[in-house]
Write an enzyme that holds these catalytic residues in place. Structure first.
Site, PDB file in Angstrom:
ATOM      1  CG  ASP A  84      -0.231  -0.149   2.533  1.00  0.00           C
ATOM      2  OD1 ASP A  84       0.721  -0.957   2.616  1.00  0.00           O
ATOM      3  OD2 ASP A  84      -0.606   0.534   3.507  1.00  0.00           O
ATOM      4  CD  GLU A 142       3.132  -1.078   7.691  1.00  0.00           C
ATOM      5  OE1 GLU A 142       3.388  -1.088   8.920  1.00  0.00           O
ATOM      6  OE2 GLU A 142       3.226  -0.047   6.987  1.00  0.00           O
TER       7      GLU A 142
END
Length: 400
Positions: A84, A142
């Site tokens: 991400d 994350e």
């Protein structure tokens, strides 16, 4: 499996890993929205012949898990990359600058994804020599805090049958081309808290007819700073920070309430477990003494990231072959946090740091900075390291 062969294959992928990293950098996606990234990863792994491929976790289309089964019997190890990006407007003037307004890879997850695809390519080309199974985790979210990706992947079976896990993070605090490691706690826990102090509002000229929550909040804030200095062993690492203070609407009004919020970080799980009770005791006591009431909401986010000694020694032994003894260094604890910590709570883990800082290349800016960028040169070494770690572990290596 011969590490020199792995290094040779990793070096041959230099251009491809760079190309992948820059492609991901130009097309960042926010947590739980990494749909195109996940689709690309899935298709890439299918072409390499990986098995048991699953895309989509927590009811989304984000995240990929896949297995590479070796030609010889052995153990099962996982390797993880987070995929991400962050809600940040990129300020770099580079050909592969983010093409999405307000979103950029400012923490190196583009590099992690490219490196792990490189590992998959290296090991799939040596499949017949590989023992056991290597599971690849391309993890979403994350950066999502309370809704981060690691717990969801674990809940949905990503670690089933896995005996150990490895991962790396590119690191702007370390000279490019070096590899940092640490045994034991390596990154801090991260918890957040929000304290509502209830008083009684009134006119600023007549404080005796009110119960002032702002003065109470100031006393709570100053007293909380003594928690670390006077209640915690000075040899321990603890941070208690105030990040937010809200009270009042006008200069001549004493408000009804004040809010104080912040975060707590530590590298000791036992101290982490104590902090909520200590903070509640301080807040309740001061508020009672000053005629207010306290309502503390304490939210655990990420656990302490702890490196297993044997797994870290195994990772270090491979790193020495890949980087050279003089380029492998022991690092202090990082007070940043990582949801890789959740994996380490379940199975032995090793998490290491790949240096990318090169001022001449403009890769010395800190993580989460709009000018953050990655030096691509050491990425093939990162791929060789993870591939070598996986090959050694599945063949029975312990590092001890």
């Amino acid at each position: 499996m011969n590490i020199s062969s792995i290094i040779e294959k990793a070096n041959a992928l230099t251009e491809k890993i760079t190309e992948l990293r820059r492609m991901f950098h130009a097309h960042p996606e926010l947590p739980w929205l990494e749909v195109e990234t996940s689709l690309f990863v899935e298709q890439y792994l299918r072409k390499l012949g990986l098995e048991n491929i699953r895309r989509g976790f927590d009811g989304t289309q984000s995240g990929v898990v896949a297995d590479l089964k070796g030609g010889k019997p052995g153990r099962c190890v996982a390797l993880r990359a987070d995929i991400d990006a962050l809600p940040l407007e990129e300020e770099n003037d580079i050909p592969y600058k983010s093409t999405y307004s307000g979103v950029m890879h400012a923490c190196g997850h583009d590099a992690h994804t490219a490196v792990l695809l490189g590992v998959a390519e290296i090991l799939s080309s040596m499949k017949d020599e590989l023992c056991g199974t290597v599971r690849f985790l391309f993890q979403p979210a994350e950066e999502a805090g309370m809704h981060s990706g690691a717990p969801k992947m674990i809940e949905e079976g990503a670690l089933d049958g896995v005996e150990a896990i490895g991962g790396l993070h590119v690191w702007a605090l370390l000279e490019s081309g070096k590899l940092g490691y640490r045994i034991g706690p390596v990154m801090a826990s991260a918890d957040i808290w929000d304290l509502k102090i209830q008083g009684k509002g009134g006119h600023g000229a007549m404080p005796h007819h009110a119960v002032d929550p702002t003065v109470t909040a100031a006393t709570v804030i100053s007293t909380l700073q003594t928690v670390v200095s006077r209640e915690i062993d000075p040899q321990e690492t603890v941070v208690l920070s105030i990040g937010k203070l809200e009270a009042g609407t006008a200069v001549n009004i004493i408000p009804d309430t004040a809010r104080v919020a912040g975060n707590v970080r530590t590298t000791n799980p036992e101290i982490r477990a104590r902090m909520q009770g200590i903070m509640k005791r301080v807040a309740d006591g001061i508020c009672a003494a000053m005629r207010c009431t306290a309502d503390l909401v304490y939210t655990p986010i990420y656990p302490v990231t702890v490196n297993d000694p044997a797994m870290t020694q195994l990772m270090r032994s491979v790193a020495v072959e890949v980087f050279g003894e003089e380029r492998v260094v022991e690092l202090p604890v990082a007070m940043g946090s990582e949801d890789f910590s959740y994996y380490g709570e379940k199975i032995p883990a090793a998490y290491v740091f790949l240096g990318i800082a090169d001022e001449a290349k403009g890769t010395g800016n800190q993580h989460h900075n709009p000018k953050f960028n990655v030096d691509d040169e050491p990425l093939p070494k990162g791929a060789a390291l993870l591939a070598g770690f996986a090959a050694r572990f599945t063949a029975g290596g312990s590092g001890s």
